[in-house]
Design a protein around this motif. Structure first.
Motif, PDB file in Angstrom:
ATOM      1  N   LYS A   1       0.915  -1.104  -0.065  1.00  0.00           N
ATOM      2  CA  LYS A   1      -0.031  -0.128  -0.313  1.00  0.00           C
ATOM      3  C   LYS A   1       0.792   1.212  -0.115  1.00  0.00           C
TER       4      LYS A   1
ATOM      5  N   LYS B   1       0.379  -2.877  -6.768  1.00  0.00           N
ATOM      6  CA  LYS B   1      -0.819  -3.463  -6.964  1.00  0.00           C
ATOM      7  C   LYS B   1      -0.835  -4.736  -6.188  1.00  0.00           C
ATOM      8  N   ALA B   2      -2.110  -5.231  -6.183  1.00  0.00           N
ATOM      9  CA  ALA B   2      -2.269  -6.528  -5.532  1.00  0.00           C
ATOM     10  C   ALA B   2      -1.562  -7.702  -6.666  1.00  0.00           C
ATOM     11  N   ASP B   3      -1.957  -7.526  -7.715  1.00  0.00           N
ATOM     12  CA  ASP B   3      -1.746  -8.452  -8.840  1.00  0.00           C
ATOM     13  C   ASP B   3      -0.369  -8.064  -9.472  1.00  0.00           C
TER      14      ASP B   3
ATOM     15  N   ILE C   1      -4.739 -12.510  -4.293  1.00  0.00           N
ATOM     16  CA  ILE C   1      -4.853 -11.137  -5.020  1.00  0.00           C
ATOM     17  C   ILE C   1      -6.200 -10.576  -4.421  1.00  0.00           C
ATOM     18  N   GLU C   2      -7.486 -11.321  -4.353  1.00  0.00           N
ATOM     19  CA  GLU C   2      -8.559 -10.937  -4.090  1.00  0.00           C
ATOM     20  C   GLU C   2      -8.648 -10.123  -2.848  1.00  0.00           C
TER      21      GLU C   2
ATOM     22  N   GLU D   1      -5.956  -9.137  -1.071  1.00  0.00           N
ATOM     23  CA  GLU D   1      -5.087  -7.885  -1.195  1.00  0.00           C
ATOM     24  C   GLU D   1      -5.525  -6.911  -1.920  1.00  0.00           C
ATOM     25  N   MET D   2      -6.526  -6.900  -2.886  1.00  0.00           N
ATOM     26  CA  MET D   2      -7.329  -5.903  -3.408  1.00  0.00           C
ATOM     27  C   MET D   2      -8.208  -5.256  -2.506  1.00  0.00           C
TER      28      MET D   2
ATOM     29  N   GLU E   1      -8.446  -1.723  -4.032  1.00  0.00           N
ATOM     30  CA  GLU E   1      -8.521  -1.691  -5.568  1.00  0.00           C
ATOM     31  C   GLU E   1     -10.038  -2.528  -5.803  1.00  0.00           C
ATOM     32  N   SER E   2     -10.258  -1.687  -7.204  1.00  0.00           N
ATOM     33  CA  SER E   2     -11.726  -2.418  -7.678  1.00  0.00           C
ATOM     34  C   SER E   2     -11.146  -3.636  -8.583  1.00  0.00           C
TER      35      SER E   2
ATOM     36  N   GLN F   1     -11.276  -4.192 -11.774  1.00  0.00           N
ATOM     37  CA  GLN F   1     -10.354  -3.928 -12.884  1.00  0.00           C
ATOM     38  C   GLN F   1     -10.168  -2.335 -12.927  1.00  0.00           C
TER      39      GLN F   1
END
Length: 101
Positions: free
Chosen positions: A44, A49-51, A89-90, A92-93, A98-99, A101
C-alpha cells in the motif's frame, strides 16, 4: 505416534495420518495467509498493485517445479496454486482498495 504409509495396517490408521497431515497443511496455509496480509500492508505505501503478473508467473512456476520434484502431478498442483494466488490477490485488492479492474 506418526506412522509412515507402509506402517499403516488399517484404514483407521491411514485416516488418522491423513487427518494429521490435513491439520498441518491448514497451519501452513494460516501462516502463508499471514504473509499475504503483510504483503498488502507493505504494498500500500509503496504504491504496488495486488496483482503483479511476473510474481504470479513465478509462484505458479515454483508450484509446478516443486510438485514435479516431489513426484506429484505438476498440472494439478499448479491449478491448486492458481486458485490460492487468485484468492490472495482478491484479498489484497480489498485491503488496497482496488476495484476488480
Amino acid at each position: 505416534m506418526q506412522k509412515s504409509p507402509a506402517d499403516c495396517a488399517s484404514m483407521a490408521e491411514i485416516r488418522v495420518e491423513i487427518d494429521r497431515i490435513d491439520q498441518a497443511l491448514m497451519a501452513l496455509f494460516q501462516e502463508r495467509w499471514g504473509y499475504i496480509g503483510r504483503a498488502a500492508a507493505i504494498k500500500k505505501p509503496a504504491g504496488l498493485k495486488a496483482d503483479i503478473p511476473s510474481r504470479v508467473d513465478e509462484v505458479r512456476f515454483n508450484a509446478r517445479r516443486n510438485a514435479g520434484l516431489a513426484g506429484l502431478d505438476p498440472d494439478f498442483y499448479e491449478d491448486i496454486w492458481a486458485r490460492l494466488i487468485q484468492h490472495s490477490i482478491e484479498h489484497e485488492m480489498g485491503i488496497l482498495g482496488e476495484s476488480g479492474q
